[in-house]
Motif scaffolding. Structure first.
Motif, PDB file in Angstrom:
ATOM      1  N   VAL A 178       0.848  -1.199   0.000  1.00 35.92           N
ATOM      2  CA  VAL A 178       0.000   0.000   0.000  1.00 35.92           C
ATOM      3  C   VAL A 178       0.881   1.245   0.000  1.00 35.92           C
ATOM      4  O   VAL A 178       0.629   2.203  -0.744  1.00 35.92           O
ATOM      5  N   ARG A 179       1.933   1.226   0.795  1.00 31.33           N
ATOM      6  CA  ARG A 179       2.864   2.364   0.833  1.00 31.33           C
ATOM      7  C   ARG A 179       3.532   2.573  -0.525  1.00 31.33           C
ATOM      8  O   ARG A 179       3.704   3.703  -0.979  1.00 31.33           O
ATOM      9  N   GLU A 180       3.905   1.456  -1.159  1.00 32.26           N
ATOM     10  CA  GLU A 180       4.536   1.548  -2.487  1.00 32.26           C
ATOM     11  C   GLU A 180       3.575   2.167  -3.497  1.00 32.26           C
ATOM     12  O   GLU A 180       3.965   3.011  -4.312  1.00 32.26           O
ATOM     13  N   ALA A 181       2.329   1.749  -3.446  1.00 33.20           N
ATOM     14  CA  ALA A 181       1.325   2.283  -4.374  1.00 33.20           C
ATOM     15  C   ALA A 181       1.096   3.769  -4.124  1.00 33.20           C
ATOM     16  O   ALA A 181       0.965   4.557  -5.071  1.00 33.20           O
ATOM     17  N   ILE A 182       1.057   4.162  -2.863  1.00 31.03           N
ATOM     18  CA  ILE A 182       0.855   5.567  -2.513  1.00 31.03           C
ATOM     19  C   ILE A 182       2.013   6.424  -3.013  1.00 31.03           C
ATOM     20  O   ILE A 182       1.811   7.536  -3.523  1.00 31.03           O
ATOM     21  N   LYS A 183       3.242   5.915  -2.888  1.00 37.24           N
ATOM     22  CA  LYS A 183       4.401   6.652  -3.402  1.00 37.24           C
ATOM     23  C   LYS A 183       4.286   6.883  -4.905  1.00 37.24           C
ATOM     24  O   LYS A 183       4.589   7.966  -5.408  1.00 37.24           O
ATOM     25  N   LYS A 184       3.842   5.848  -5.615  1.00 35.35           N
ATOM     26  CA  LYS A 184       3.692   5.974  -7.069  1.00 35.35           C
ATOM     27  C   LYS A 184       2.589   6.967  -7.419  1.00 35.35           C
ATOM     28  O   LYS A 184       2.756   7.812  -8.310  1.00 35.35           O
ATOM     29  N   LEU A 185       1.480   6.898  -6.735  1.00 30.52           N
ATOM     30  CA  LEU A 185       0.371   7.825  -6.983  1.00 30.52           C
ATOM     31  C   LEU A 185       0.776   9.260  -6.665  1.00 30.52           C
ATOM     32  O   LEU A 185       0.387  10.197  -7.364  1.00 30.52           O
ATOM     33  N   ALA A 186       1.583   9.426  -5.625  1.00 30.06           N
ATOM     34  CA  ALA A 186       2.063  10.760  -5.266  1.00 30.06           C
ATOM     35  C   ALA A 186       3.006  11.299  -6.338  1.00 30.06           C
ATOM     36  O   ALA A 186       2.960  12.478  -6.694  1.00 30.06           O
ATOM     37  N   SER A 187       3.856  10.424  -6.896  1.00 28.96           N
ATOM     38  CA  SER A 187       4.799  10.856  -7.936  1.00 28.96           C
ATOM     39  C   SER A 187       4.079  11.264  -9.215  1.00 28.96           C
ATOM     40  O   SER A 187       4.581  12.070  -9.989  1.00 28.96           O
ATOM     41  N   GLU A 188       2.869  10.715  -9.414  1.00 30.76           N
ATOM     42  CA  GLU A 188       2.080  11.044 -10.607  1.00 30.76           C
ATOM     43  C   GLU A 188       1.151  12.224 -10.371  1.00 30.76           C
ATOM     44  O   GLU A 188       0.435  12.647 -11.281  1.00 30.76           O
ATOM     45  N   GLY A 189       1.138  12.755  -9.150  1.00 28.44           N
ATOM     46  CA  GLY A 189       0.303  13.918  -8.859  1.00 28.44           C
ATOM     47  C   GLY A 189      -1.149  13.591  -8.610  1.00 28.44           C
ATOM     48  O   GLY A 189      -1.998  14.494  -8.595  1.00 28.44           O
ATOM     49  N   ILE A 190      -1.462  12.320  -8.385  1.00 29.32           N
ATOM     50  CA  ILE A 190      -2.849  11.923  -8.165  1.00 29.32           C
ATOM     51  C   ILE A 190      -3.245  12.095  -6.702  1.00 29.32           C
ATOM     52  O   ILE A 190      -4.407  12.345  -6.378  1.00 29.32           O
ATOM     53  N   ILE A 191      -2.270  11.949  -5.817  1.00 28.57           N
ATOM     54  CA  ILE A 191      -2.512  12.203  -4.402  1.00 28.57           C
ATOM     55  C   ILE A 191      -1.429  13.136  -3.871  1.00 28.57           C
ATOM     56  O   ILE A 191      -0.380  13.302  -4.498  1.00 28.57           O
ATOM     57  N   ASP A 192      -1.699  13.731  -2.728  1.00 32.05           N
ATOM     58  CA  ASP A 192      -0.715  14.565  -2.038  1.00 32.05           C
ATOM     59  C   ASP A 192      -0.233  13.811  -0.802  1.00 32.05           C
ATOM     60  O   ASP A 192      -1.049  13.289  -0.034  1.00 32.05           O
ATOM     61  N   TYR A 193       1.084  13.756  -0.644  1.00 33.66           N
ATOM     62  CA  TYR A 193       1.647  13.058   0.513  1.00 33.66           C
ATOM     63  C   TYR A 193       2.411  14.047   1.385  1.00 33.66           C
ATOM     64  O   TYR A 193       3.243  14.809   0.882  1.00 33.66           O
ATOM     65  N   PHE A 194       2.108  14.032   2.672  1.00 27.08           N
ATOM     66  CA  PHE A 194       2.772  14.925   3.625  1.00 27.08           C
ATOM     67  C   PHE A 194       3.431  14.090   4.718  1.00 27.08           C
ATOM     68  O   PHE A 194       2.743  13.317   5.399  1.00 27.08           O
ATOM     69  N   PRO A 195       4.746  14.198   4.899  1.00 30.72           N
ATOM     70  CA  PRO A 195       5.433  13.447   5.953  1.00 30.72           C
ATOM     71  C   PRO A 195       4.778  13.711   7.316  1.00 30.72           C
ATOM     72  O   PRO A 195       4.423  14.851   7.634  1.00 30.72           O
ATOM     73  N   ASN A 196       4.610  12.663   8.068  1.00 28.32           N
ATOM     74  CA  ASN A 196       4.027  12.710   9.416  1.00 28.32           C
ATOM     75  C   ASN A 196       2.526  13.007   9.429  1.00 28.32           C
ATOM     76  O   ASN A 196       1.915  13.029  10.499  1.00 28.32           O
ATOM     77  N   ARG A 197       1.950  13.252   8.241  1.00 29.12           N
ATOM     78  CA  ARG A 197       0.504  13.504   8.171  1.00 29.12           C
ATOM     79  C   ARG A 197      -0.215  12.455   7.326  1.00 29.12           C
ATOM     80  O   ARG A 197      -1.392  12.182   7.539  1.00 29.12           O
ATOM     81  N   GLY A 198       0.480  11.892   6.364  1.00 30.33           N
ATOM     82  CA  GLY A 198      -0.119  10.856   5.534  1.00 30.33           C
ATOM     83  C   GLY A 198      -0.476  11.316   4.137  1.00 30.33           C
ATOM     84  O   GLY A 198      -0.065  12.393   3.683  1.00 30.33           O
ATOM     85  N   ALA A 199      -1.260  10.491   3.460  1.00 32.39           N
ATOM     86  CA  ALA A 199      -1.630  10.733   2.057  1.00 32.39           C
ATOM     87  C   ALA A 199      -3.089  11.171   1.957  1.00 32.39           C
ATOM     88  O   ALA A 199      -3.955  10.681   2.690  1.00 32.39           O
ATOM     89  N   TYR A 200      -3.333  12.070   1.015  1.00 35.14           N
ATOM     90  CA  TYR A 200      -4.680  12.604   0.787  1.00 35.14           C
ATOM     91  C   TYR A 200      -4.972  12.633  -0.717  1.00 35.14           C
ATOM     92  O   TYR A 200      -4.077  12.941  -1.517  1.00 35.14           O
ATOM     93  N   ALA A 201      -6.205  12.295  -1.068  1.00 36.68           N
ATOM     94  CA  ALA A 201      -6.600  12.441  -2.469  1.00 36.68           C
ATOM     95  C   ALA A 201      -6.465  13.908  -2.855  1.00 36.68           C
ATOM     96  O   ALA A 201      -6.794  14.794  -2.068  1.00 36.68           O
ATOM     97  N   LYS A 202      -5.956  14.155  -4.035  1.00 35.57           N
ATOM     98  CA  LYS A 202      -5.648  15.524  -4.439  1.00 35.57           C
ATOM     99  C   LYS A 202      -6.877  16.417  -4.364  1.00 35.57           C
ATOM    100  O   LYS A 202      -7.957  16.057  -4.812  1.00 35.57           O
ATOM    101  N   GLN A 203      -6.678  17.582  -3.783  1.00 37.34           N
ATOM    102  CA  GLN A 203      -7.735  18.588  -3.694  1.00 37.34           C
ATOM    103  C   GLN A 203      -7.561  19.543  -4.864  1.00 37.34           C
ATOM    104  O   GLN A 203      -6.516  20.184  -5.003  1.00 37.34           O
TER     105      GLN A 203
END
Length: 223
Positions: free
Chosen positions: A56-81
Motif C-alpha cells: 500500500v505504501r509503495e502504491a501511494i508513493k507511485k500515486l504521489a509521484s504522478e500527482g494523483i494524491i498529495d503526501y505529507f510526511p508525518n501527516r499521511g496521504a490525501y486524495a488531491k484537492q
C-alpha cells in the motif's frame, strides 16, 4: 513497407501486489469513492485487499509521484484537492494536446484504425453511462494515437492519469452526458470522413464545456 502503428495499451496484467493496490486506489479516486482532500487510510486499504501495508505504501508513493494524491510526511496521504487554477491549467494543456492531435492526423493511421473507429462509434451509440466512461477514455486516446507520435501519447497518458476524476464529474449531469455522446459521435464521423478541421472545432468546444462543468462542480463543493 507497411506503416507501423503505436502499440495498443494491453489489458491490465499486474505483476505485483503493489500494482494491484495502485490500480485499486486510483480507481477509487477516479470513481469518487475517495473524495478530493480525503485522507487515505493505509490500514483500511490493506484490510480491504487482504494484504500488508508495505505494498500500500509503495502504491501511494507511485500515486504521489504522478500527482494523483498529495503526501505529507508525518501527516499521511490525501486524495488531491483540486483548485480552480489546477483545473484550468489541466484543461488548457489537454486542449493544447488534443488540438495538436486533431491538426496532425496521419492519413495512413486513419485507414489502419478505420475499423476500430467504426466499432467505437457503434459502441458509443448504445453505451450505458458506466460503459461510456471507458469509451470516452478510448476515444480521446485514439485521437492522440492517430498522430503516430509516441512522445505525445506518453505525455497525454500522464496528464490523463492525473485528471481521471474529472471524466466522471463532467458526465454526472444528464444533459452533459447527452451532449458529450453527440460530440464523440461527431468526432468519429469527422475522423472517418477526413474532415480534421471539424474534428478540431468539436474537440475544442467539447473540452471547454467539460472544463466549465468540472469547475462549477468543485466550486459548489467548497460552499
Amino acid at each position: 513497407m507497411q506503416k507501423s502503428t503505436l502499440p495498443v495499451r494491453p489489458k491490465a496484467v499486474y505483476s505485483s501486489i503493489s500494482e494491484q493496490v495502485y490500480a485499486y486506489v486510483k480507481e477509487q479516486i477516479a470513481s469518487g469513492a475517495i473524495s478530493p482532500g480525503e485522507k487515505i487510510s493505509e490500514q483500511a486499504i490493506a484490510d480491504t485487499l487482504n494484504t500488508s501495508r508495505s505494498p500500500v505504501r509503495e502504491a501511494i508513493k507511485k500515486l504521489a509521484s504522478e500527482g494523483i494524491i498529495d503526501y505529507f510526511p508525518n501527516r499521511g496521504a490525501y486524495a488531491k484537492q483540486y483548485t480552480q487554477k489546477y483545473i484550468s491549467d489541466s484543461f488548457k494543456v489537454r486542449i493544447l494536446l488534443e488540438s495538436y492531435a486533431a491538426s496532425h492526423i496521419d492519413n495512413g493511421l486513419r485507414e489502419d484504425y478505420r475499423q476500430r473507429m467504426e466499432s467505437l462509434r457503434d459502441s458509443i451509440r448504445v453505451a450505458t453511462r458506466d460503459e461510456y466512461v471507458r469509451l470516452d477514455a478510448d476515444l480521446h486516446e485514439l485521437l492522440i494515437r492517430l498522430t503516430g507520435n509516441e512522445t505525445l501519447l506518453n505525455l497525454y497518458r500522464l496528464l490523463y492519469s492525473q485528471i481521471t476524476t474529472f471524466r466522471n464529474v463532467s458526465l454526472m449531469e444528464e444533459h452533459v452526458f447527452r451532449d458529450s455522446t453527440g460530440a464523440h459521435l461527431a468526432i468519429l464521423d469527422s475522423l472517418l470522413e477526413g474532415n480534421d478541421e471539424r474534428v478540431l472545432r468539436i474537440v475544442s468546444r467539447h473540452l471547454s464545456i467539460s472544463q466549465s462543468v468540472v469547475e462549477r462542480y468543485y466550486e459548489e463543493k467548497k460552499e
